[in-house]
Enzyme design. Sequence first.
Site, PDB file in Angstrom:
ATOM      1  N   ASP A 125      -6.416   4.242  -4.349  1.00  8.18           N
ATOM      2  CA  ASP A 125      -7.563   4.251  -3.395  1.00  8.18           C
ATOM      3  C   ASP A 125      -8.237   5.397  -2.956  1.00  8.18           C
ATOM      4  O   ASP A 125      -8.352   6.347  -3.792  1.00  8.18           O
ATOM      5  CB  ASP A 125      -6.272   3.509  -1.602  1.00  8.18           C
ATOM      6  CG  ASP A 125      -7.270   3.384  -0.600  1.00  8.18           C
ATOM      7  OD1 ASP A 125      -8.006   2.497  -0.645  1.00  8.18           O
ATOM      8  OD2 ASP A 125      -7.379   4.041   0.502  1.00  8.18           O
ATOM      9  N   LYS A 130       0.818  -1.350   0.559  1.00 10.61           N
ATOM     10  CA  LYS A 130      -0.361  -0.004  -0.132  1.00 10.61           C
ATOM     11  C   LYS A 130       1.312   0.777   0.405  1.00 10.61           C
ATOM     12  O   LYS A 130       2.372   1.215   0.428  1.00 10.61           O
ATOM     13  CB  LYS A 130      -1.101  -0.337   0.962  1.00 10.61           C
ATOM     14  CG  LYS A 130      -2.006   0.641   0.826  1.00 10.61           C
ATOM     15  CD  LYS A 130      -3.424   0.250   0.442  1.00 10.61           C
ATOM     16  CE  LYS A 130      -4.678   0.995   0.549  1.00 10.61           C
ATOM     17  NZ  LYS A 130      -5.719   0.045   0.399  1.00 10.61           N
TER      18      LYS A 130
END
Length: 441
Positions: free
Chosen positions: A161, A121
Amino acid sequence: MSEMQHVIQRDPHEPEFHQAVKEVVDSIRPVLEKNPQYRRLGILERIVEPERVIMFRVPWVDDQGQVRVNRGYRVQMSSAIGPYKGGLRFHPSVKLSILKFLAFEQVFKNALTSLPMGGGKGGADFDPKGKSDNEVMRFCQSFMLELFRHVGPDTDVPAGDIGVGAREIGYLFGMYKKLRNEFTGVLTGKSLNWGGSLIRPEATGYGAAYFLEEMLATRSETIAGKTVAISGYGNVGTYVTEKINELGGKVVTIADERGYVHDPDGIRGEKLQFMSSLWTVHRRPAKDYADAFDCEWVPDRRPWEVPCDIAIPTAMENELDGSHAEALVKNGCRAVLEVANMPCTPEAVHLFQEHGVLFAPGKAANAGGVSVSGLEMSQNSMRLNWPKEEVDRRLKGIMKNIHKMCKETAEQYGSPGNYVVGANIAGFVKVVDSMIDQGVV
Ligand code: 2IT
């Protein structure tokens, strides 16, 4: 010293990361008891330590000619079952603790999809709100000027995201291509004309609805006729609403940090159209919806006080706490689906489980997004595009399989109906077995 004390002592200022680790560690106790060799192999110590963390300066010039500096990150958590894979978040709240929790969750989520993807991430504490298109472009270009050294189609494949959608992916991709002189599938969530997959924008929302159908079926129920409360109104909220409408349900709320909209008639047709561009295109507050359609705006409150059969948090971590959970239970809510990452606090999850509310954790319920990212990688490797029906059929198959795996694993380990235990154990076992196969590296 317990595993948790060890994690906390090493990084005392990372509460979100501790929260995500604790949930997994609590779930996998029966696996650890059955496999005493895990201790000698340092399994727990290894899975809580990212393989690599990259943190970098992102300087850019705003429209006034002022130089600004943000902090960029990529957390490469695990490559046990494939290249690192996971989104980039651009939001002022971004810090290492948040990205470590998200990367940790992503490892097990990706394992559940049955596709060959490791977990990672990244992102930056950049706030896209109020920035011009040119400012966003310059920021993305500067971000990729560093990130390009650390990613690649067989190394690490980022996606979007919060705050990173098709526009940002385009600017990031353009800079990567220029720096490497290569047209590859280094990012997913690309636009259709240049390597994107059909159904990727819809995937998280559609996938969640498919999971919900399966979960309700275990109690001989369906989505038809159910009233649903949701929070976010970005990509995920929009497509979860679209699919719920299609399946005969009714979504009656949307929210942001300033309050929520209550639309008892349901968000459909022209209203859904309005909602779909409200954030993703116009970056406007939720209240605009209430103003446009003359419905109730409730300031400074969360939508979880609205009576509903199903609650679907689709926004941020810890957006639904114990008091919200109490209100939902009191109002007769029967199912809660985490379509954001870790939106429910541990107290809320505990309350739902105690009261027999069906509860689907994010790493299972929101895995549709990264699943279609995986399918986008496959299509890029083959240099072809599957039709919409093909991608949707595969997505549905993946979500059904995740549901089945979670359900059966929970039963096998003595916690029937506990999807948290099922998801954590199923994901953990796959990752850990792969790590053991590959030796101590
Ligand atoms: O939380 C997530 O699963 C995502 N933001 C999507 C990640 C991806 O690589 O598509």
